[in-house]
Enzyme design. Structure first.
Site, PDB file in Angstrom:
ATOM      1  N   ASP A 455      22.167 -15.811  -9.200  1.00 22.73           N
ATOM      2  CA  ASP A 455      22.771 -16.958  -8.527  1.00 22.73           C
ATOM      3  C   ASP A 455      23.393 -16.574  -7.193  1.00 22.73           C
ATOM      4  O   ASP A 455      23.935 -15.482  -7.036  1.00 22.73           O
ATOM      5  CB  ASP A 455      23.842 -17.546  -9.449  1.00 22.73           C
ATOM      6  CG  ASP A 455      24.498 -18.781  -8.874  1.00 22.73           C
ATOM      7  OD1 ASP A 455      23.789 -19.784  -8.671  1.00 22.73           O
ATOM      8  OD2 ASP A 455      25.716 -18.741  -8.632  1.00 22.73           O
ATOM      9  N   GLU A 508      18.030 -16.684  -6.199  1.00 23.45           N
ATOM     10  CA  GLU A 508      18.333 -17.981  -5.587  1.00 23.45           C
ATOM     11  C   GLU A 508      18.907 -17.647  -4.214  1.00 23.45           C
ATOM     12  O   GLU A 508      20.098 -17.381  -4.068  1.00 23.45           O
ATOM     13  CB  GLU A 508      19.343 -18.761  -6.413  1.00 23.45           C
ATOM     14  CG  GLU A 508      19.557 -20.168  -5.866  1.00 23.45           C
ATOM     15  CD  GLU A 508      20.992 -20.657  -5.939  1.00 23.45           C
ATOM     16  OE1 GLU A 508      21.205 -21.856  -5.715  1.00 23.45           O
ATOM     17  OE2 GLU A 508      21.896 -19.855  -6.201  1.00 23.45           O
TER      18      GLU A 508
END
Length: 785
Positions: A455, A508
């Site tokens: 993330d 990401e």
């Protein structure tokens, strides 16, 4: 015995509670349940020392530091030690009436020596012995006497190699060295506790069996590593515990174990001693998952928030439903939003406090293993969201863990995350980097997770991320790149790929950073080595394509390039096309409600879009609920609107049709190598016509290494196009998928079942076909065998 915090509403005094243990509490149970020991609540008032106390056998400085939790070597004071005239036995047992040592003798005989009270729970005696014998401690409370092994007679249970690797920040199995671990040590079963707290004056163990008072269990410092250790005999799985940290300013704070492998159910915050008894059944899956690299294999991902997919289900209950559902829809993988323990459910798991513990909301660590195993047995891979960018400021967790900035950067400007009110890790500190790298390996090895979606990578890569001038300091070269974060990501990826064959890491990353999926040993034009990820989310494709789809069809010709621009950079990285949870919350609307038009047109647009997405180079990811065109945004409280699929609901066919399409997309996709074999190779794609601006159409070929191509044609206009001519290879074509089919909720318009090429040059090719294009649709065609 339950590991719950003792009930203070019973009316018992703390002294009575501390003395109210049964005989079973002084020896380990076969079940591994933690025994209760002999300390009372930290909130209680200490009992006065008994009359007739013996002279103090400790130097006043040592005594003060021992009682106040600031002694670095309690084992040097407690236990048995050579002293002038024999062996000195000393124990620290607050609230005890009396204490004795039972010195083991031959033929099972034991010599009992009473220890003199020295006040404040200290007892000692000098015994005229030449050698330190084997012994146990007998402690008398109000309810009677209890016999147990003395924690302070044991050598450290942590090896020199472990300490060396921890000191260098290179312990790739850190979870085996730090945290709590049930083990046999010097012939006795118990639990070793070890924690890294280099700035602490002292560390003590506080647990449910001590009534959260750490006085009786000070830990020892192991050299200059910053590690504190204590082996406690008889303590087993299920014990709740924390560390009482004494900071440099003298303050005392209870902290959860950063390396805890299980926790209490939030909002409780204690760590739990655990040991796995799980027997894996996925040997075949693990043996073969590395046979084909992920970027050359089918990879269709269903993103799931476990607590809300079917609210109220445990890991084991999810294992009964989720694998079957995902398998029926044909997805090859699930991606689980963060599983690691987090105190606030509304963070969806993105504010982690216990990086090594699956959330206890849904069950035990072995229950989570059971879910992963069940998915593997169904042929489904498991990707887990991983959050190494930041952590919350909860004062019982990682923030200023030992009284000073430790896991976070010491410079507040680099520690504070401006967007989320959290703290960023200090990637330049070797022990912190080790904590995270080992954590990535931990999930892959201990839980058989097949990959990590990392993330917020962009927030790690840039020193000025969401910061204004003056709020950040350039790197050593004057640039904005966070060189420590780059090194961390490279080390993490290289370590995971080396240790965990077949695992994949997915970034990401929302910027144009060069080389996200380039191997770490290859240097790009910017001078940086690759970050080493296996795949990267294509945020540009997601943004541009949704922007295009949001326009009324009559206006789409002015935005045509938003659907074609992705092919300019499609092979710069190994991409995943993500329609994730982030796109269907916070007022962004669900996927179907992003589409213009009436309800029929919205569903038709979504179906056509999904057909285009599944054929576009790159892997696919779809968030739960979007597979059946849920109209509402996702809510983490109640999850998908499953009732929309109920046959008794009058419009259920609208939603079941979209789900049927997703199932067929996955079925054709996985059976068609042209759609995934050369996903990262320009040889796998050819435009037929990417410039049909006035028609709102896109047509292209997907090509495999060997075998049949696939022809994809998308018509994003709400009109049927008859006799639409396309230049194609000289072969006969037949439709294999039409998003406008009646069973999907479409109008029933369709291309002809057999399309023969004509010697009519078109689109730069000597042959062409004419076909009927349904409105707001995508059709796939393959050569007729």
């Amino acid at each position: 015995m339950s590991s719950r915090t003792p009930d203070r509403s019973s009316g018992r005094t703390p002294e009575a509670a501390a003395r109210g243990y049964s005989e079973e509490t002084v020896r380990p149970k076969a079940s591994g349940t933690a025994p209760r020991a002999d300390a009372a609540s930290a909130a209680s008032t200490r009992k006065e020392s008994p009359k007739g106390t013996a002279p103090n056998s400790l130097a006043e400085g040592d005594r003060w530091r021992l009682l106040h939790g600031t002694h670095h070597d309690p084992h040097g004071l407690l236990g048995a030690h050579h002293d002038a005239g024999g062996v000195r036995f000393r124990v620290l047992k607050p609230y005890a009436h009396a204490a004795a040592v039972l010195i083991e003798g031959g033929a099972g005989a034991a010599r009992r020596v009473e220890l003199a009270a020295e006040g404040d729970g200290l007892f000692s005696a000098l015994v005229p012995l030449e050698r330190i014998p084997a012994y146990k401690v007998a402690v008398t409370y109000e309810d009677g006497e209890h016999v147990a092994d003395d924690p302070y007679r044991f050598l450290p249970a942590l090896g020199e190699l472990d300490l060396h690797l921890i000191g260098e920040g290179r312990h790739e199995e850190l979870w085996r060295a730090l945290g709590s671990r049930v083990m046999e040590h010097e012939g006795v079963t118990g639990t070793r506790f070890a924690v890294w707290a280099p700035n602490a004056q002292g560390v003590r163990l506080a647990a449910d069996f001590t009534f959260w008072d750490g006085t009786a269990y000070p830990m020892r410092s192991l050299g200059g590593t910053g590690v504190w250790e204590l082996f406690v005999p008889g303590v087993g799985a299920g014990t709740a515990y924390k560390y009482e940290i004494v900071a440099r300013d003298g303050g005392h704070k209870l902290r959860a174990d950063p390396m805890a492998r299980a926790t209490e159910v939030p909002p409780k915050t204690a760590s739990i001693v655990t040991e796995s008894a799980y027997e894996w059944r996925d040997r075949e899956w693990m043996a073969h998952r590395a046979d084909v690299p992920v970027h050359r294999a089918p990879f269709s991902v269903y993103e799931v928030h476990l607590p809300s997919w079917r609210p109220g289900l445990t890991y084991r209950q999810l294992a009964e439903q989720l694998p079957a559902y995902v398998k029926e829809l044909g997805f090859t993988h699930v991606e689980l939003m963060p599983v690691a323990e987090h105190p606030f459910g509304g963070s969806w798991g993105y504010q982690v406090t216990s990086y090594y513990a699956p959330t206890s909301r849904l069950g035990t660590p072995d229950d989570f293993r059971f879910l992963v195993d069940a998915l593997h047995l169904a042929g489904i891979g498991v990707i887990m969201d991983w959050v190494p960018a930041h952590f919350p400021k909860d004062d019982w967790a990682l923030a200023k863990f030992d009284g000073q900035a430790l896991y976070e950067h010491q410079d507040p400007r680099m520690a504070e995350h401006p967007d989320w009110g959290t703290l960023e890790f200090d990637f330049g500190r070797s022990e912190v980097r080790n904590f995270l790298v080992a954590n990535a390996v931990y999930w892959c090895e201990e839980f058989h997770v097949d990959g990590l979606r990392v993330d917020a990578v962009a927030s790690m890569l840039y020193l000025d991320y969401s910061r204004e001038p003056g709020q950040w300091t350039p790197n050593a070269h004057g640039g904005r790149e966070n060189l420590d974060a780059v090194a961390f990501l490279q080390e993490m990826n290289a370590t995971v790929y080396r240790r965990c064959p077949g695992a994949v890491t997915i970034a990401e990353e929302s910027t144009a950073w060069d080389g996200v999926t380039r191997p770490t040993h290859l240097v790009g034009p910017t001078g940086f080595g690759g970050l080493g990820f296996g795949l990267k989310w294509n945020m540009g494709w997601m943004h541009d394509s949704l922007e295009y789809m949001g326009h009324e069809p009559v206006h789409r010709k002015y935005h045509h390039n938003e659907m074609t621009f992705s092919m300019v950079y499609a092979y710069s990285e190994n991409y995943v096309l993500p329609i994730s949870h982030d796109e269907v919350v916070h007022g962004k609307r669900s996927l179907v409600n992003k589409m213009p038009g009436d309800w029929w047109q919205q569903r038709a647009n979504q179906r056509a879009y999904l057909g285009f997405m599944w054929a576009h180079p790159g892997k696919q990811l779809l968030f739960m609920g979007q597979e059946f065109a849920q109209g509402a945004e996702w809510s983490h409280d109640h999850g998908p609107d499953w009732w929309l699929l109920d046959e008794t609901y009058s419009a259920a066919g609208d939603h079941r049709g979209v789900r049927e399409l997703v199932r067929d997309l996955n079925a054709v996709y996985t059976a068609t190598p042209a759609l995934w074999q050369l996903d990262t190779d320009p040889a796998g794609f050819e435009w037929i016509d990417g410039g049909a601006i006035e028609d709102n159409t896109f047509s292209f070929l997907r090509l495999p290494a060997t075998g049949e191509p696939l022809l994809c044609v998308s018509n994003f206009a709400p009109v049927v196009r008859h006799d639409y001519r396309l230049g194609t290879p000289d072969t006969q074509w037949t439709p294999v998928l039409n998003t406008d089919a009646p069973r999907y909720g479409g109008s029933g318009a369709a291309p002809e079942p057999l399309l023969k090429p004509e010697p009519v040059p078109w689109h730069g090719r000597p042959h062409s076909i004419t076909l009927t294009l349904p409105p707001l649709s995508t059709v796939w065609l393959k050569p007729l065998a």
